[in-house]
Design a protein around this motif. Structure first.
Motif, PDB file in Angstrom:
ATOM      1  N   PRO A 102       0.799  -1.164  -0.066  1.00  0.00           N
ATOM      2  CA  PRO A 102       0.050   0.036   0.088  1.00  0.00           C
ATOM      3  C   PRO A 102       0.730   1.385   0.000  1.00  0.00           C
ATOM      4  O   PRO A 102       0.993   2.029   0.912  1.00  0.00           O
ATOM      5  CB  PRO A 102      -1.009  -0.216   1.186  1.00  0.00           C
ATOM      6  CG  PRO A 102       0.163  -1.094   2.260  1.00  0.00           C
ATOM      7  CD  PRO A 102       1.084  -1.884   1.289  1.00  0.00           C
ATOM      8  N   ILE A 103       1.586   1.466  -1.245  1.00  0.00           N
ATOM      9  CA  ILE A 103       2.229   2.729  -1.310  1.00  0.00           C
ATOM     10  C   ILE A 103       1.935   3.927  -2.170  1.00  0.00           C
ATOM     11  O   ILE A 103       2.648   4.528  -2.605  1.00  0.00           O
ATOM     12  CB  ILE A 103       4.013   2.229  -1.497  1.00  0.00           C
ATOM     13  CG1 ILE A 103       3.957   1.562  -2.681  1.00  0.00           C
ATOM     14  CG2 ILE A 103       4.237   1.403  -0.276  1.00  0.00           C
ATOM     15  CD1 ILE A 103       5.319   1.402  -3.133  1.00  0.00           C
ATOM     16  N   GLY A 104       0.928   3.763  -2.565  1.00  0.00           N
ATOM     17  CA  GLY A 104       0.137   4.759  -3.349  1.00  0.00           C
ATOM     18  C   GLY A 104       0.743   4.756  -4.577  1.00  0.00           C
ATOM     19  O   GLY A 104       0.732   5.819  -5.485  1.00  0.00           O
ATOM     20  N   GLY A 105       0.898   3.550  -5.404  1.00  0.00           N
ATOM     21  CA  GLY A 105       1.218   3.480  -6.813  1.00  0.00           C
ATOM     22  C   GLY A 105       1.255   2.009  -7.319  1.00  0.00           C
ATOM     23  O   GLY A 105       0.885   1.128  -6.457  1.00  0.00           O
ATOM     24  N   ASP A 106       1.197   1.849  -8.454  1.00  0.00           N
ATOM     25  CA  ASP A 106       1.203   0.224  -9.180  1.00  0.00           C
ATOM     26  C   ASP A 106       2.801  -0.171  -8.943  1.00  0.00           C
ATOM     27  O   ASP A 106       3.439  -0.369  -9.699  1.00  0.00           O
ATOM     28  CB  ASP A 106       0.771   0.494 -10.671  1.00  0.00           C
ATOM     29  CG  ASP A 106       0.536  -0.575 -11.137  1.00  0.00           C
ATOM     30  OD1 ASP A 106       0.418  -1.570 -10.333  1.00  0.00           O
ATOM     31  OD2 ASP A 106       0.269  -0.799 -12.525  1.00  0.00           O
ATOM     32  N   VAL A 107       2.954  -0.936  -7.904  1.00  0.00           N
ATOM     33  CA  VAL A 107       3.892  -1.701  -7.554  1.00  0.00           C
ATOM     34  C   VAL A 107       3.570  -3.014  -7.083  1.00  0.00           C
ATOM     35  O   VAL A 107       2.930  -3.195  -6.451  1.00  0.00           O
ATOM     36  CB  VAL A 107       4.806  -1.086  -6.421  1.00  0.00           C
ATOM     37  CG1 VAL A 107       6.037  -1.857  -6.112  1.00  0.00           C
ATOM     38  CG2 VAL A 107       5.043   0.470  -6.621  1.00  0.00           C
TER      39      VAL A 107
END
Length: 118
Positions: A102-107
């Motif tokens: 949950p790091i605010g990107g598409d990872v």
């Protein structure tokens, strides 16, 4: 020296710094490699003379079941437990990956790789 590897041990647990991660949990992948002298096992064909990968898998599952805020902390616990429980192991490398963090990107995943030798 020989190497035994366990690849992509999939575990659902609740590591992380965010309170949501503790409550919701997420998927993790663990890769573990251990180096040991396996020449006796090669000669005798006996489980007692090698590093039992069932035992290694149990160590990973037990350590991953204990909540940690940081992947580094759980990675070090896995290393410490392997050294404590499997005397023939000379070195350990572990990669702990959080899938879809949950790091605010598409990872796809974040990983920490740690290694240690006796």
């Amino acid at each position: 020296m020989s190497r035994i590897r366990l690849k992509n041990i999939r575990i659902f647990t609740n590591h992380g710094c965010l309170s949501e991660e503790e409550k919701i949990g997420s998927d993790y992948l663990v890769n573990l490699s251990v180096d040991a002298d396996l020449s006796e096992a090669a000669r005798t064909d006996q489980l007692k003379d090698t590093v039992d990968y069932v035992h290694l898998n149990r160590i990973v599952k037990e350590q991953m079941a204990q909540r940690s805020k940081l992947l580094e902390h759980v990675g070090q616990r896995i290393i410490d437990a392997v050294f404590e429980e499997v005397a023939v192991v000379n070195s350990v490398e572990v990669t702990v990956s959080k899938v879809n963090p949950p790091i605010g990107g598409d990872v796809a995943e974040v990983s920490v790789t740690m290694s240690s030798s006796r």
